[in-house]
Design an enzyme around this catalytic site. Structure first.
Site, PDB file in Angstrom:
ATOM      1  N   PHE A  13       0.858  -1.195   0.000  1.00 47.13           N
ATOM      2  CA  PHE A  13       0.000   0.000   0.000  1.00 47.13           C
ATOM      3  C   PHE A  13       0.891   1.241   0.000  1.00 47.13           C
ATOM      4  CE2 PHE A  13      -3.629   2.621   1.650  1.00 47.13           C
ATOM      5  CZ  PHE A  13      -4.549   2.215   0.705  1.00 47.13           C
ATOM      6  N   VAL A  16       2.033   2.777  -5.559  1.00 42.25           N
ATOM      7  CA  VAL A  16       1.118   2.160  -6.526  1.00 42.25           C
ATOM      8  C   VAL A  16      -0.095   1.527  -5.834  1.00 42.25           C
ATOM      9  CG1 VAL A  16       0.934   0.574  -8.488  1.00 42.25           C
ATOM     10  CG2 VAL A  16       3.107   1.693  -8.027  1.00 42.25           C
ATOM     11  N   LYS A  98       8.645  -5.938 -12.026  1.00 44.14           N
ATOM     12  CA  LYS A  98       9.474  -6.412 -13.149  1.00 44.14           C
ATOM     13  C   LYS A  98      10.718  -7.170 -12.691  1.00 44.14           C
ATOM     14  CE  LYS A  98       9.825  -1.959 -12.162  1.00 44.14           C
ATOM     15  NZ  LYS A  98       8.952  -0.818 -12.158  1.00 44.14           N
ATOM     16  N   GLU A 122       1.044  -6.041 -16.993  1.00 36.79           N
ATOM     17  CA  GLU A 122       1.204  -4.899 -17.901  1.00 36.79           C
ATOM     18  C   GLU A 122       1.910  -3.719 -17.214  1.00 36.79           C
ATOM     19  OE1 GLU A 122      -0.141  -4.841 -21.484  1.00 36.79           O
ATOM     20  OE2 GLU A 122       1.612  -3.606 -21.133  1.00 36.79           O
ATOM     21  N   ILE A 129       1.717   2.373 -20.527  1.00 37.54           N
ATOM     22  CA  ILE A 129       1.689   2.014 -21.960  1.00 37.54           C
ATOM     23  C   ILE A 129       1.319   0.531 -22.111  1.00 37.54           C
ATOM     24  CG2 ILE A 129       3.005   1.880 -24.111  1.00 37.54           C
ATOM     25  CD1 ILE A 129       4.895   3.990 -23.055  1.00 37.54           C
ATOM     26  N   GLY A 180       7.591   9.863  -6.348  1.00 36.60           N
ATOM     27  CA  GLY A 180       7.191   8.444  -6.374  1.00 36.60           C
ATOM     28  C   GLY A 180       7.554   7.750  -7.675  1.00 36.60           C
ATOM     29  N   GLU A 183      12.483   3.752  -7.855  1.00 40.80           N
ATOM     30  CA  GLU A 183      12.414   2.524  -7.056  1.00 40.80           C
ATOM     31  C   GLU A 183      12.968   2.828  -5.664  1.00 40.80           C
ATOM     32  OE1 GLU A 183      11.234  -0.574  -7.905  1.00 40.80           O
ATOM     33  OE2 GLU A 183      10.511   0.344  -9.741  1.00 40.80           O
ATOM     34  N   LYS A 198      12.727  -4.785 -17.737  1.00 37.98           N
ATOM     35  CA  LYS A 198      11.613  -4.549 -18.673  1.00 37.98           C
ATOM     36  C   LYS A 198      11.962  -5.057 -20.071  1.00 37.98           C
ATOM     37  CE  LYS A 198      10.022  -0.654 -15.983  1.00 37.98           C
ATOM     38  NZ  LYS A 198      10.245   0.762 -15.687  1.00 37.98           N
ATOM     39  N   GLY A 296       4.705   6.503 -11.532  1.00 38.75           N
ATOM     40  CA  GLY A 296       3.771   7.317 -10.757  1.00 38.75           C
ATOM     41  C   GLY A 296       2.545   6.507 -10.363  1.00 38.75           C
TER      42      GLY A 296
END
Ligand code: NAP
Length: 416
Positions: A13, A16, A98, A122, A129, A180, A183, A198, A296
């Site tokens: 929490f 993201v 990732k 995703e 994106i 934010g 990492e 990625k 973000g």
């Protein structure tokens, strides 16, 4: 398993996780609710009431009413344990992690097959994106030649600020962290590791290549200094951290992450701030360009929501390129046109690694070589001279040139 009503157990929490909580409440059409949120630190102030939270992962993993696990924590090892356990108990999983996917790709693939449970991610690649689903679905029948992009929002923000506003590297990094974008461990961003993870995901969905992090070369932006910034500005270029994968002449795939000079004709030139951009090139469609916010709370949460929504119609990745078994291999012999900044005394030795040299410069302390070098040699040069050099890609070299007389010239300079 039917997932008409999505009952979510959320892990994390932070930036993201809280973003998802808010975005979900603003998406009433989606029949999904968060039943429980598992976090780590008991003493932390939370923006919503305490009865939403647990500190015991089994409150979610062993709860049969929860049919979806959304994993949004910043610890890849703990995330792998959570995601594996969730899949084994038949819960669909959505993750943005990732690092976990890149480190455990093969195991996660097997788990999905073995338990016939979807794992969607995703948000793990370029945040807002929808590149993974496009690579999975849209490019199924069109032969992809290359995928190239700015895939890390935090470093793009730092580079934009150092270029456009002359902010110091440290100040730009601090801003990225405050917003934010970064990492928890900033080296993952600035060292090009996040971009590499990625790229590994892109490689699997674009070309059907399974990799572990050690397979892919990544070089970040930590060492970018005044000389290359000045060089770029004088020539009207920008420096971007670019992840790229492309088919080589031998029908292999070259893949790496490097800072790159881009000019105003390059689609990535206008991708500034926290935005990401991905350019695909295919045999028949030529180039296509995807752009969107790459980090973000809300942009990332929007991709997570899209995955949650996809679960309601039983969507899962089919890994079509892996199924097609094109047998593509990675190629480390590809030739690159590189700008290499170095200490004065390193010039002579470094020239021996180059296939050809187009330009070089030396002052009393440092200098640069601009020329053609193989990816293998570049890796070696960087491993040996880690602290003192900085490499920026001009472009991929089409053919090897012949070494110029510059070596002799540099020999002369070194002797004086
Ligand atoms: N931030 C972005 O823009 C962005 C973009 C794309 C992808 N992602 C990915 O999204 C994930 C989350 O990133 P974030 O920026 O939201 O991180 P964050 O703000 O640092 O939040 C991390 C959350 O994970 C929780 N956590 C850590 N270890 C845990 C454990 N073992 N069990 C349960 N909870 C645990 C923390 O709990 P406490 O609250 O108790 O500390 C915190 O709530 C990462 O994988 C990241 O790579 C982030």
């Amino acid at each position: 398993m039917e997932r008409t009503n999505l009952n979510i157990g959320l892990f994390g929490f932070g930036c993201v996780g809280f973003g998802l909580y808010e975005v979900l409440h603003k998406t009433p059409s989606l029949k999904a609710q968060i039943s429980k949120i598992c976090v780590k630190n008991k003493g932390k102030q939370r923006p919503i009431s305490a009865d939403h939270f647990t500190f015991d992962k089994n409150d979610i993993l062993l709860n049969n009413d929860i049919n979806v696990v959304v994993e949004l924590i910043d610890d890849a090892d703990a995330a792998f344990e959570i995601v594996s356990a969730a899949i084994k108990s038949g819960k669909a999983v959505v993750t943005a992690n990732k690092k976990m996917i890149a480190e455990h790709f093969e195991e996660l693939l097997l788990l999905q097959q073995q338990y016939d449970v979807p794992l969607l991610y995703e948000a793990a690649c370029c945040a807002s994106i929808p590149i993974i689903r496009n690579l999975e679905e849209y490019y199924d029948n069109d032969l992809l030649e290359s995928v190239e992009g700015i895939v890390n929002g935090s470093t793009n923000y730092i580079l934009t600020k150092t270029f456009a506003e002359n902010l110091s590297y440290a100040e730009a990094l601090k801003q990225a962290q405050e917003k934010g974008y970064a990492e928890s461990n900033p080296t993952l961003d600035t060292g090009g590791f996040d971009a590499k993870y990625k790229l590994q995901i892109l490689l699997a969905h674009a070309f059907g290549i399974k990799t572990v992090p050690a397979d892919i070369f990544n070089y970040g932006i930590d060492n970018i200094g005044e000389l290359e910034l000045k060089y770029a500005k004088e020539k009207g270029l920008k420096i971007k951290l670019v992840a790229q994968a492309f088919k080589t002449a031998d029908n292999k795939i070259a893949a790496f992450v490097l800072p790159k000079f881009v000019d105003d004709k390059n689609k990535l030139y206008q991708v500034d701030d926290v935005f990401n951009g991905v350019v695909t090139k295919t045999c028949f469609a030529d180039t296509q360009f995807f752009v969107g916010k790459g980090a973000g709370a809300y942009p990332t949460a929007s991709a997570v929501i899209s995955d949650i929504s996809a679960l309601s119609y039983n969507y899962k990745y089919e890994y079509k390129k892996l199924q097609q078994q094109q047998g593509l291999e990675l190629d480390n012999t590809v030739l690159l046109n590189i700008f290499l900044r170095h200490k004065k005394e390193e010039a002579l030795l470094l020239t021996t690694y180059f296939e050809s040299i187009d330009e070089s410069y030396l002052n009393n302390e440092s200098g640069y070589i601009s020329g053609t070098i193989s990816l293998e040699n570049l890796k070696e040069v960087i491993a040996i001279n880690k602290e003192s050099i900085s490499a920026v890609l001009h472009d991929v070299a089409v053919t090897a040139n012949i070494k110029t007389e510059l070596t002799a010239l540099l020999q002369e300079v070194a002797l004086n």
